[in-house]
Scaffold this motif. Sequence first.
Motif, PDB file in Angstrom:
ATOM      1  N   THR A  52       0.823  -1.211   0.000  1.00  0.00           N
ATOM      2  CA  THR A  52       0.000   0.000   0.000  1.00  0.00           C
ATOM      3  C   THR A  52       0.856   1.260   0.000  1.00  0.00           C
ATOM      4  O   THR A  52       1.985   1.265   0.487  1.00  0.00           O
ATOM      5  N   ASP A  55      -0.375   6.764   2.431  1.00  0.00           N
ATOM      6  CA  ASP A  55      -1.653   7.362   2.830  1.00  0.00           C
ATOM      7  C   ASP A  55      -2.862   6.651   2.213  1.00  0.00           C
ATOM      8  O   ASP A  55      -3.903   7.274   1.983  1.00  0.00           O
ATOM      9  N   ALA A  56      -2.721   5.360   1.960  1.00  0.00           N
ATOM     10  CA  ALA A  56      -3.831   4.605   1.377  1.00  0.00           C
ATOM     11  C   ALA A  56      -5.036   4.641   2.311  1.00  0.00           C
ATOM     12  O   ALA A  56      -4.900   4.517   3.532  1.00  0.00           O
ATOM     13  N   GLN A  57      -6.203   4.816   1.708  1.00  0.00           N
ATOM     14  CA  GLN A  57      -7.453   4.835   2.467  1.00  0.00           C
ATOM     15  C   GLN A  57      -8.163   3.496   2.345  1.00  0.00           C
ATOM     16  O   GLN A  57      -8.104   2.854   1.298  1.00  0.00           O
ATOM     17  N   ILE A  58      -8.860   3.133   3.420  1.00  0.00           N
ATOM     18  CA  ILE A  58      -9.672   1.927   3.415  1.00  0.00           C
ATOM     19  C   ILE A  58     -11.081   2.332   3.831  1.00  0.00           C
ATOM     20  O   ILE A  58     -11.287   2.827   4.940  1.00  0.00           O
ATOM     21  N   TRP A  59     -12.015   2.141   2.911  1.00  0.00           N
ATOM     22  CA  TRP A  59     -13.418   2.454   3.138  1.00  0.00           C
ATOM     23  C   TRP A  59     -14.200   1.166   3.336  1.00  0.00           C
ATOM     24  O   TRP A  59     -13.952   0.177   2.652  1.00  0.00           O
ATOM     25  N   MET A  72     -14.179   5.121   7.295  1.00  0.00           N
ATOM     26  CA  MET A  72     -12.923   5.203   6.568  1.00  0.00           C
ATOM     27  C   MET A  72     -11.789   5.253   7.575  1.00  0.00           C
ATOM     28  O   MET A  72     -11.926   5.818   8.652  1.00  0.00           O
ATOM     29  N   PHE A  74      -7.109   5.023   7.556  1.00  0.00           N
ATOM     30  CA  PHE A  74      -5.883   4.964   6.760  1.00  0.00           C
ATOM     31  C   PHE A  74      -5.181   3.642   7.041  1.00  0.00           C
ATOM     32  O   PHE A  74      -5.097   3.204   8.193  1.00  0.00           O
ATOM     33  N   SER A  75      -4.684   3.029   5.993  1.00  0.00           N
ATOM     34  CA  SER A  75      -3.990   1.752   6.117  1.00  0.00           C
ATOM     35  C   SER A  75      -2.848   1.834   7.128  1.00  0.00           C
ATOM     36  O   SER A  75      -2.640   0.921   7.925  1.00  0.00           O
ATOM     37  N   THR A 127      -8.044   0.473  -5.870  1.00  0.00           N
ATOM     38  CA  THR A 127      -7.439   1.397  -6.825  1.00  0.00           C
ATOM     39  C   THR A 127      -5.944   1.325  -6.598  1.00  0.00           C
ATOM     40  O   THR A 127      -5.488   1.379  -5.451  1.00  0.00           O
ATOM     41  N   SER A 139      -6.135   2.911  -2.570  1.00  0.00           N
ATOM     42  CA  SER A 139      -7.382   2.878  -1.806  1.00  0.00           C
ATOM     43  C   SER A 139      -8.032   1.518  -1.975  1.00  0.00           C
ATOM     44  O   SER A 139      -7.844   0.833  -2.979  1.00  0.00           O
ATOM     45  N   ALA A 141     -11.970  -0.079  -1.072  1.00  0.00           N
ATOM     46  CA  ALA A 141     -13.325   0.083  -0.546  1.00  0.00           C
ATOM     47  C   ALA A 141     -13.951  -1.298  -0.569  1.00  0.00           C
ATOM     48  O   ALA A 141     -13.759  -2.050  -1.520  1.00  0.00           O
TER      49      ALA A 141
END
Length: 156
Positions: A52, A55-59, A72, A74-75, A127, A139, A141
């Motif tokens: 990752t 600053d990868a996001q996990i939703w 949400m 952050f990883s 993504t 990211s 989701a």
Amino acid sequence: MKKMVFSLALILAFSTYAQDAKVTDEQKIKHIIHQFFESLEKKDAVLMQETTMDDAQIWRRYNHKKPIEMDMRFSKDDLPKMHTLPDVKEVALDFEISVGNGIAMAWVPYEFWVGDTFSHCGVDAFTLFEVEGKWKIISAAYTVEKEKCKRLTEKR
């Protein structure tokens, strides 16, 4: 002349083999996603970090709750806590991957297990960006479903 023909045949054979051995972007992306799942299973923060962006996001979307809940994180915030996770396993059921110009999307129906017990299913939507020749998740989701899991693998 025989040496020249033999050399040419040898060069052609090696170039054909090299082309067959070339790993596609889709294969690289599947590998990264499998490593991401493996990092959860092994509680391996280093492996998670390798898959990752910083600053990868996990939703997350809980479809089985009424009203539907979403959150949400952050990883990178998961990394220090990974060793405390229960024993889990996420299994990819299918992959639909689209790639173009250093960006990719992967649609991955999955099953999630805690220990030997089925917990839920859902769809991951990843993504990814290609950075210096390596794919990284920017990211993720995902949905959390408690029933109707079979429909996730049916073609739309």
